[in-house]
Design a protein around this motif. Structure first.
Motif, PDB file in Angstrom:
ATOM      1  N   ILE A 136      28.567  18.939 -29.584  1.00 48.36           N
ATOM      2  CA  ILE A 136      29.163  19.876 -30.546  1.00 48.36           C
ATOM      3  C   ILE A 136      28.135  20.335 -31.580  1.00 48.36           C
ATOM      4  N   LEU A 137      27.308  19.429 -32.071  1.00 44.96           N
ATOM      5  CA  LEU A 137      26.307  19.820 -33.069  1.00 44.96           C
ATOM      6  C   LEU A 137      25.291  20.809 -32.496  1.00 44.96           C
ATOM      7  N   ARG A 138      25.042  20.741 -31.183  1.00 47.79           N
ATOM      8  CA  ARG A 138      24.077  21.659 -30.545  1.00 47.79           C
ATOM      9  C   ARG A 138      24.736  22.943 -30.039  1.00 47.79           C
ATOM     10  N   CYS A 139      26.057  23.010 -30.053  1.00 45.79           N
ATOM     11  CA  CYS A 139      26.772  24.176 -29.541  1.00 45.79           C
ATOM     12  C   CYS A 139      26.481  25.395 -30.416  1.00 45.79           C
ATOM     13  N   GLU A 140      26.138  26.502 -29.779  1.00 48.00           N
ATOM     14  CA  GLU A 140      25.821  27.724 -30.522  1.00 48.00           C
ATOM     15  C   GLU A 140      26.799  28.856 -30.239  1.00 48.00           C
ATOM     16  N   ALA A 141      27.919  28.541 -29.619  1.00 51.40           N
ATOM     17  CA  ALA A 141      28.914  29.580 -29.312  1.00 51.40           C
ATOM     18  C   ALA A 141      29.415  30.216 -30.605  1.00 51.40           C
ATOM     19  N   LYS A 142      29.583  31.509 -30.589  1.00 43.83           N
ATOM     20  CA  LYS A 142      30.000  32.247 -31.789  1.00 43.83           C
ATOM     21  C   LYS A 142      31.507  32.459 -31.868  1.00 43.83           C
ATOM     22  N   GLU A 143      32.205  32.450 -30.713  1.00 45.26           N
ATOM     23  CA  GLU A 143      33.647  32.670 -30.727  1.00 45.26           C
ATOM     24  C   GLU A 143      34.328  31.435 -31.310  1.00 45.26           C
ATOM     25  N   ALA A 144      35.441  31.647 -31.991  1.00 41.81           N
ATOM     26  CA  ALA A 144      36.153  30.513 -32.590  1.00 41.81           C
ATOM     27  C   ALA A 144      36.594  29.530 -31.509  1.00 41.81           C
ATOM     28  N   PHE A 145      37.280  30.023 -30.483  1.00 36.49           N
ATOM     29  CA  PHE A 145      37.759  29.158 -29.409  1.00 36.49           C
ATOM     30  C   PHE A 145      36.901  29.418 -28.181  1.00 36.49           C
ATOM     31  N   HIS A 146      36.260  28.371 -27.685  1.00 28.93           N
ATOM     32  CA  HIS A 146      35.333  28.509 -26.566  1.00 28.93           C
ATOM     33  C   HIS A 146      35.253  27.193 -25.789  1.00 28.93           C
ATOM     34  N   PRO A 147      34.836  27.260 -24.539  1.00 26.47           N
ATOM     35  CA  PRO A 147      34.738  26.033 -23.742  1.00 26.47           C
ATOM     36  C   PRO A 147      33.484  25.233 -24.091  1.00 26.47           C
ATOM     37  N   HIS A 148      33.545  23.955 -23.765  1.00 26.18           N
ATOM     38  CA  HIS A 148      32.394  23.056 -23.905  1.00 26.18           C
ATOM     39  C   HIS A 148      32.132  22.412 -22.554  1.00 26.18           C
ATOM     40  N   PRO A 149      30.960  21.822 -22.386  1.00 28.31           N
ATOM     41  CA  PRO A 149      30.664  21.164 -21.096  1.00 28.31           C
ATOM     42  C   PRO A 149      31.725  20.115 -20.757  1.00 28.31           C
ATOM     43  N   ASP A 150      31.890  19.867 -19.466  1.00 29.05           N
ATOM     44  CA  ASP A 150      32.889  18.922 -18.987  1.00 29.05           C
ATOM     45  C   ASP A 150      32.365  17.491 -19.102  1.00 29.05           C
ATOM     46  N   VAL A 151      32.258  17.031 -20.332  1.00 29.42           N
ATOM     47  CA  VAL A 151      31.858  15.651 -20.633  1.00 29.42           C
ATOM     48  C   VAL A 151      32.881  15.081 -21.600  1.00 29.42           C
ATOM     49  N   ALA A 152      32.869  13.787 -21.790  1.00 31.57           N
ATOM     50  CA  ALA A 152      33.818  13.146 -22.720  1.00 31.57           C
ATOM     51  C   ALA A 152      33.393  13.462 -24.152  1.00 31.57           C
ATOM     52  N   ILE A 153      33.947  14.527 -24.714  1.00 29.40           N
ATOM     53  CA  ILE A 153      33.543  14.978 -26.048  1.00 29.40           C
ATOM     54  C   ILE A 153      34.273  14.221 -27.145  1.00 29.40           C
ATOM     55  N   TYR A 154      35.558  13.942 -26.935  1.00 29.29           N
ATOM     56  CA  TYR A 154      36.295  13.198 -27.963  1.00 29.29           C
ATOM     57  C   TYR A 154      37.191  12.174 -27.303  1.00 29.29           C
ATOM     58  N   THR A 155      37.671  11.242 -28.126  1.00 29.26           N
ATOM     59  CA  THR A 155      38.484  10.153 -27.620  1.00 29.26           C
ATOM     60  C   THR A 155      39.496   9.732 -28.676  1.00 29.26           C
ATOM     61  N   ASP A 156      40.542   9.049 -28.235  1.00 30.75           N
ATOM     62  CA  ASP A 156      41.443   8.396 -29.190  1.00 30.75           C
ATOM     63  C   ASP A 156      40.640   7.331 -29.924  1.00 30.75           C
ATOM     64  N   VAL A 157      40.945   7.122 -31.192  1.00 32.09           N
ATOM     65  CA  VAL A 157      40.244   6.055 -31.908  1.00 32.09           C
ATOM     66  C   VAL A 157      40.742   4.702 -31.421  1.00 32.09           C
ATOM     67  N   ASP A 158      39.882   3.744 -31.505  1.00 31.61           N
ATOM     68  CA  ASP A 158      40.217   2.368 -31.160  1.00 31.61           C
ATOM     69  C   ASP A 158      41.079   1.798 -32.282  1.00 31.61           C
ATOM     70  N   ARG A 159      42.093   1.025 -31.952  1.00 33.67           N
ATOM     71  CA  ARG A 159      42.980   0.453 -32.983  1.00 33.67           C
ATOM     72  C   ARG A 159      42.237  -0.514 -33.910  1.00 33.67           C
ATOM     73  N   ASN A 160      41.105  -1.033 -33.464  1.00 33.87           N
ATOM     74  CA  ASN A 160      40.294  -1.871 -34.343  1.00 33.87           C
ATOM     75  C   ASN A 160      39.490  -1.026 -35.325  1.00 33.87           C
ATOM     76  N   HIS A 161      39.368   0.261 -35.017  1.00 34.90           N
ATOM     77  CA  HIS A 161      38.639   1.167 -35.913  1.00 34.90           C
ATOM     78  C   HIS A 161      39.581   1.728 -36.975  1.00 34.90           C
ATOM     79  N   VAL A 162      40.636   2.425 -36.549  1.00 34.22           N
ATOM     80  CA  VAL A 162      41.630   2.957 -37.487  1.00 34.22           C
ATOM     81  C   VAL A 162      42.937   2.232 -37.195  1.00 34.22           C
ATOM     82  N   HIS A 163      43.355   1.428 -38.150  1.00 33.96           N
ATOM     83  CA  HIS A 163      44.613   0.711 -37.929  1.00 33.96           C
ATOM     84  C   HIS A 163      45.672   1.184 -38.932  1.00 33.96           C
ATOM     85  N   LEU A 164      46.833   1.527 -38.369  1.00 33.43           N
ATOM     86  CA  LEU A 164      47.957   1.970 -39.185  1.00 33.43           C
ATOM     87  C   LEU A 164      48.578   0.755 -39.852  1.00 33.43           C
TER      88      LEU A 164
END
Length: 176
Positions: A136-164
């Motif tokens: 994402i930091l290297r992405c240079e796309a100018k359109e607001a909504f645009h595709p990104h490479p098919d890699v694991a870009i984001y994930t659910d947080v681990d419950r040990n990281h953010v705990h409710l």
């Protein structure tokens, strides 16, 4: 990553605040502020900044008010929260770019997406690191909504990281 305590009632309280915009098919956003306790962080404040929105975007206005507020109270931004009024819980390309700035400054930062018309009706996410964050930091796309490479870009947080947590107090400040 150091753990972050997140008040469970923040979700329902934010959804109540956002309900008027949700009915109008407009997004609502907020900042999750808190304190560094050394070995962990804790969210203490939900700040609703001045903002303008559409059905699929939300932008903070007068960011200097947010900076003044956080500095006066010695708070740090731990994450952000926003609604998808008619969509499901996911991170759009706009959300990914927004979150990359937060996570670049604080690796523990997280994003909450609330989708009242979906099941589940919320998700807590972060960019994968290093793959997602660097993509994402290297992405240079100018359109607001645009595709990104098919890699694991984001994930659910681990419950040990953010705990409710049900026992954490929460202050809500609405600057609108």
């Amino acid at each position: 990553l150091r753990p972050i305590g997140f008040p469970y009632n923040c979700l329902s309280r934010f959804m109540s605040i956002a309900a008027v915009n949700t009915r109008r098919n407009r997004e609502t956003c907020g900042l999750l502020l808190g304190r560094d306790l050394g070995d962990r962080f804790v969210v203490t404040t939900l700040l609703i900044p001045k903002q303008h929105s559409t059905s699929d975007t939300c932008t903070m206005d007068e960011e200097e008010l947010v900076l003044t507020f956080t500095e006066q109270r010695s708070l740090i931004t731990l994450g952000w929260i926003h609604t998808h009024p008619t969509q499901s819980c996911f991170m759009s390309s706009v959300d990914l770019h927004t979150h990359s700035a937060f996570q670049k400054m604080l690796p523990e930062s997280f994003a909450v997406v609330c989708a009242p018309k979906s099941t589940p009706n919320f998700g807590i996410f972060r960019l994968t690191d290093p793959v997602g964050l660097h993509t994402i930091l290297r992405c240079e796309a100018k359109e607001a909504f645009h595709p990104h490479p098919d890699v694991a870009i984001y994930t659910d947080v681990d419950r040990n990281h953010v705990h409710l947590a049900h026992d954490l107090p929460l202050e809500i400040v609405d600057l609108r």
